[in-house]
Enzyme design. Sequence first.
Site, mmCIF file in Angstrom:
data_model
loop_
_atom_site.group_PDB
_atom_site.id
_atom_site.type_symbol
_atom_site.label_atom_id
_atom_site.label_comp_id
_atom_site.label_asym_id
_atom_site.label_seq_id
_atom_site.Cartn_x
_atom_site.Cartn_y
_atom_site.Cartn_z
ATOM 1 N N CYS A 2 0.820 -1.221 0.071
ATOM 2 C CA CYS A 2 0.153 -0.182 0.070
ATOM 3 C C CYS A 2 0.710 1.228 0.003
ATOM 4 O O CYS A 2 2.165 1.159 -0.003
ATOM 5 C CB CYS A 2 -0.918 -0.069 1.234
ATOM 6 S SG CYS A 2 -1.637 -1.686 1.568
ATOM 7 N N ARG A 27 1.722 1.479 -6.940
ATOM 8 C CA ARG A 27 2.034 0.273 -5.849
ATOM 9 C C ARG A 27 1.058 -0.718 -6.058
ATOM 10 O O ARG A 27 1.057 -1.744 -5.152
ATOM 11 C CB ARG A 27 2.336 0.740 -4.752
ATOM 12 C CG ARG A 27 3.631 1.560 -4.622
ATOM 13 C CD ARG A 27 3.766 2.292 -3.420
ATOM 14 N NE ARG A 27 4.076 1.379 -2.353
ATOM 15 C CZ ARG A 27 5.141 0.925 -1.944
ATOM 16 N NH1 ARG A 27 6.222 1.369 -2.156
ATOM 17 N NH2 ARG A 27 5.085 0.056 -0.752
ATOM 18 N N TRP A 74 -3.863 -1.756 -0.957
ATOM 19 C CA TRP A 74 -3.829 -2.667 -1.704
ATOM 20 C C TRP A 74 -4.258 -4.080 -0.802
ATOM 21 O O TRP A 74 -3.326 -4.366 -0.023
ATOM 22 C CB TRP A 74 -2.467 -3.133 -2.604
ATOM 23 C CG TRP A 74 -2.588 -3.914 -3.587
ATOM 24 C CD1 TRP A 74 -3.214 -3.690 -5.054
ATOM 25 C CD2 TRP A 74 -2.271 -5.249 -3.731
ATOM 26 N NE1 TRP A 74 -3.159 -4.627 -5.645
ATOM 27 C CE2 TRP A 74 -2.637 -5.826 -5.238
ATOM 28 C CE3 TRP A 74 -1.823 -6.304 -2.776
ATOM 29 C CZ2 TRP A 74 -2.338 -7.114 -5.474
ATOM 30 C CZ3 TRP A 74 -1.422 -7.528 -3.276
ATOM 31 C CH2 TRP A 74 -1.741 -7.879 -4.331
ATOM 32 N N ASN A 100 1.363 0.294 6.597
ATOM 33 C CA ASN A 100 1.484 -0.611 5.456
ATOM 34 C C ASN A 100 2.141 -2.045 6.294
ATOM 35 O O ASN A 100 2.828 -1.760 7.541
ATOM 36 C CB ASN A 100 2.605 -0.298 4.656
ATOM 37 C CG ASN A 100 2.162 0.701 3.626
ATOM 38 O OD1 ASN A 100 0.865 0.966 3.496
ATOM 39 N ND2 ASN A 100 3.011 1.475 2.953
ATOM 40 N N GLY A 101 1.857 -3.241 5.898
ATOM 41 C CA GLY A 101 2.592 -4.285 6.429
ATOM 42 C C GLY A 101 1.461 -5.323 7.136
ATOM 43 O O GLY A 101 0.213 -4.966 6.615
ATOM 44 N N GLU A 484 7.826 -24.331 -16.615
ATOM 45 C CA GLU A 484 7.800 -22.665 -16.190
ATOM 46 C C GLU A 484 8.874 -21.894 -16.832
ATOM 47 O O GLU A 484 8.532 -20.973 -17.574
ATOM 48 C CB GLU A 484 7.898 -22.540 -14.588
ATOM 49 C CG GLU A 484 7.886 -21.148 -14.193
ATOM 50 C CD GLU A 484 6.825 -20.203 -14.649
ATOM 51 O OE1 GLU A 484 5.707 -20.927 -15.003
ATOM 52 O OE2 GLU A 484 6.806 -18.948 -14.506
ATOM 53 N N LYS A 488 8.058 -18.874 -19.560
ATOM 54 C CA LYS A 488 8.630 -17.525 -19.527
ATOM 55 C C LYS A 488 9.213 -17.300 -20.692
ATOM 56 O O LYS A 488 9.378 -16.154 -21.304
ATOM 57 C CB LYS A 488 9.749 -17.542 -18.405
ATOM 58 C CG LYS A 488 9.203 -17.539 -16.958
ATOM 59 C CD LYS A 488 8.575 -16.331 -16.333
ATOM 60 C CE LYS A 488 7.016 -16.502 -16.629
ATOM 61 N NZ LYS A 488 6.149 -17.051 -15.902
ATOM 62 N N GLU A 491 6.627 -16.930 -23.806
ATOM 63 C CA GLU A 491 5.752 -15.645 -23.814
ATOM 64 C C GLU A 491 6.435 -14.240 -23.697
ATOM 65 O O GLU A 491 5.904 -13.295 -24.285
ATOM 66 C CB GLU A 491 5.062 -15.624 -22.609
ATOM 67 C CG GLU A 491 5.640 -15.331 -21.154
ATOM 68 C CD GLU A 491 4.590 -15.256 -20.038
ATOM 69 O OE1 GLU A 491 3.386 -14.953 -20.015
ATOM 70 O OE2 GLU A 491 5.111 -15.821 -18.833
ATOM 71 N N HIS A 507 11.325 -40.264 -26.374
ATOM 72 C CA HIS A 507 9.826 -40.704 -26.985
ATOM 73 C C HIS A 507 9.587 -39.860 -27.984
ATOM 74 O O HIS A 507 8.624 -39.710 -28.362
ATOM 75 C CB HIS A 507 8.991 -40.931 -25.826
ATOM 76 C CG HIS A 507 9.188 -42.067 -24.781
ATOM 77 N ND1 HIS A 507 9.302 -43.228 -25.135
ATOM 78 C CD2 HIS A 507 9.764 -41.652 -23.633
ATOM 79 C CE1 HIS A 507 9.651 -43.764 -24.066
ATOM 80 N NE2 HIS A 507 10.084 -42.880 -23.094
ATOM 81 N N LYS A 606 -2.500 -9.516 -18.285
ATOM 82 C CA LYS A 606 -1.994 -9.944 -17.029
ATOM 83 C C LYS A 606 -3.383 -10.531 -16.430
ATOM 84 O O LYS A 606 -3.100 -11.645 -15.619
ATOM 85 C CB LYS A 606 -1.960 -8.675 -16.100
ATOM 86 C CG LYS A 606 -1.408 -9.046 -14.598
ATOM 87 C CD LYS A 606 0.081 -9.400 -14.753
ATOM 88 C CE LYS A 606 0.422 -9.970 -13.350
ATOM 89 N NZ LYS A 606 1.554 -11.111 -13.659
HETATM 90 O O1 M6R Z 1 -3.959 -14.743 -12.344
HETATM 91 P P1 M6R Z 1 -3.599 -16.376 -12.754
HETATM 92 O O2 M6R Z 1 -2.455 -16.844 -11.735
HETATM 93 O O3 M6R Z 1 -4.852 -17.034 -12.670
HETATM 94 O O4 M6R Z 1 -3.315 -16.384 -14.239
HETATM 95 C C1 M6R Z 1 -2.893 -17.473 -15.128
HETATM 96 C C2 M6R Z 1 -2.111 -17.390 -16.299
HETATM 97 O O5 M6R Z 1 -2.721 -16.594 -16.862
HETATM 98 C C3 M6R Z 1 -0.703 -16.694 -15.742
HETATM 99 O O6 M6R Z 1 0.220 -17.632 -14.865
HETATM 100 C C4 M6R Z 1 0.050 -16.563 -17.264
HETATM 101 O O7 M6R Z 1 0.402 -17.844 -17.571
HETATM 102 C C5 M6R Z 1 1.393 -15.766 -17.082
HETATM 103 N N1 M6R Z 1 1.673 -14.961 -18.077
HETATM 104 C C6 M6R Z 1 2.562 -16.495 -16.969
HETATM 105 O O8 M6R Z 1 3.929 -15.812 -17.029
#
Ligand code: M6R
Length: 611
Positions: A2, A27, A74, A100-101, A484, A488, A491, A507, A606
């Site tokens: 926050c 923030r 937040w 905050n905290g 993962e 990363k 994307e 395989h 996002k």
């Molecule tokens: O908000 P969420 O964790 O539910 O989102 C899930 C995915 O959309 C999210 O993790 C997405 O794969 C990211 N862009 C990965 O970096």
Amino acid sequence: MCGIIGYIGKKEASPILISGLRRLEYRGYDSAGVSVWNGRDLVNVKRTGRISVLSDAIDEKRPVGSLGIAHTRWATHGAPSEENAHPHSDCSGKVAVVHNGIIENFVSLKKSLLSEGHKFISETDTEVIAHMIEKYMKVEDFESAVVSTLKLLEGAYGLVAISADEPDKIIVAKKGSPLVIGIGDGEYFVASDTSAILDHTKNVIYLDDGEVGVVESGGYRVFNLHDNSVADKMIEEVSANMDAIEKGGFDTFMLKEIFEQPESIVNAMRGHITEGGSVVKFGGLEGHEKRLSEINRVIIVACGTSFHAGLVARWMMEELVKIPVEVEYASEFRYRNPIVDENCFVIAISQSGETADTLAALKLAKERGAFTYGVCNVVGSSIARAVDAGAYLHAGPEISVASTKAFTSQITVLALLSVYFAQQFGKINKNEAHKILSHLEQIPNKVKEYLENVKDVEEIAKEFYNATNILYLGRGANFPVALEGALKMKELSYIHAEGCPAAEMKHGPIALIDKEMPVIFIATKDSTYDKIVSNIQEVKARGGRVIAIATVGDNYLETLVEHVIYVPETIEIFSPLLNVIPMQLLAYYITTMKGHDVDKPRNLAKSVTVE
Ligand code: M6R
């Protein structure tokens, strides 16, 4: 995460507070409020939503005065609402507090205040502070009452308080959450972040943990909470620009969020580890013990990075709880006819708490009688509100589209949940839990140590940023890290990347390997180490270019592969928390070298609120 600003001087406080809040909005925000002394009362104005909504409300109410405090929230405790927005007051409305905290012992403090007759209007941890100050002010002055209160608080705070009984001062205190005092010409500012006050002054003093400041229009003093000694504070000049401040001095939000992980992992653990580190508690599960004792299966639903955290959780739960765990893509689960009943514990993992597929999967599980549990970052989000119980990550806003700190926080909460279940089901005793938890508690420092010394990843990125394909291989607990790492990379850099269990390579994916193909192996010392070394040899035999993530001290891999990235040692179940960090950095560096926007990759959002 926050934001706080306060003002004492000769000018009108409200416009200064509002412009400071606007500076802090990056923030995170879900509600905001101000408290201004108008010469007679403390006038509080609070609104949910953006600062502009609060600003309109202030234009109508016009609280006029030269002393005030403000906060943009937040949420961490309680959904975003006007009641839960700061500033918080005591019963008389004479004390106003912004914070905050997280106050970890607020439940017990609130209980005793309630028994003494105090009336609460919010669900927040912060409101207890206002009531405690009120209680002590019956026998002490404002400053002593704040000090008496602070001595009883456990957890973290950046705290600012004002009182109608002594409306000539602002009291501030810091423990674990930043606070600065800004020095102007006959006026003073207090803030959680210099960005809030830079329009007015560049001269600031930074409070250290355990310090209390009393700020009056004629001056300020800072002292140590515990021994009352005067703190000799240096005035520093802030030179950074706004953009750099918002990103904490980093070039991008993604890099900032990667480097926040030592802190966000600690925040994910806050309040869960008790009894000297040997018992795990989850507030949301208290009172559900009978229902939990009937659980015979865990189902995890999630998407993207959160799905990968779910795969790590399966490994941890099967290892510690010895219960069957299924991990499902939420988008698939919702369109099947899944076998779910009232003996299932269904966990929805979501950073945003708004992912449409995860929410729909959760609702389906609920309809079929399962006990539903949310692991979300955004407080008050749709998933957080739809579940029977849940735990928040407390990772702070994750602004970069690519999820980084949320992933490690999710794994941390799920690790704790695994230990919790193992204890509930009698699978481990206190000594065993203590041992496991002490390894978990060491992770933030290990991440920090790694991030402070990292240099190899950028060099490797220079060599590989023109690759067209990258293969990520891992086994056991680290197969999800391979997935993962690949997510990363694709994307952000738009390089085609695949994650795969290392043994599955033969395989099919092995056909891709030639002397151009970078292959990243997660090969830290664990129960599958010998097997993965054999897989590395299979790739080497076909001319592949191997980058290995290895445990510090493992000199053997250097003799086998071109590049080794060393990470600190930990136990196998927690190794994903360390091994994923170089994956995040590699994707970051390769993407910046290719000139793409790291924080906003093309075609992505996002929060994916459509199916
Ligand atoms: O908000 P969420 O964790 O539910 O989102 C899930 C995915 O959309 C999210 O993790 C997405 O794969 C990211 N862009 C990965 O970096």
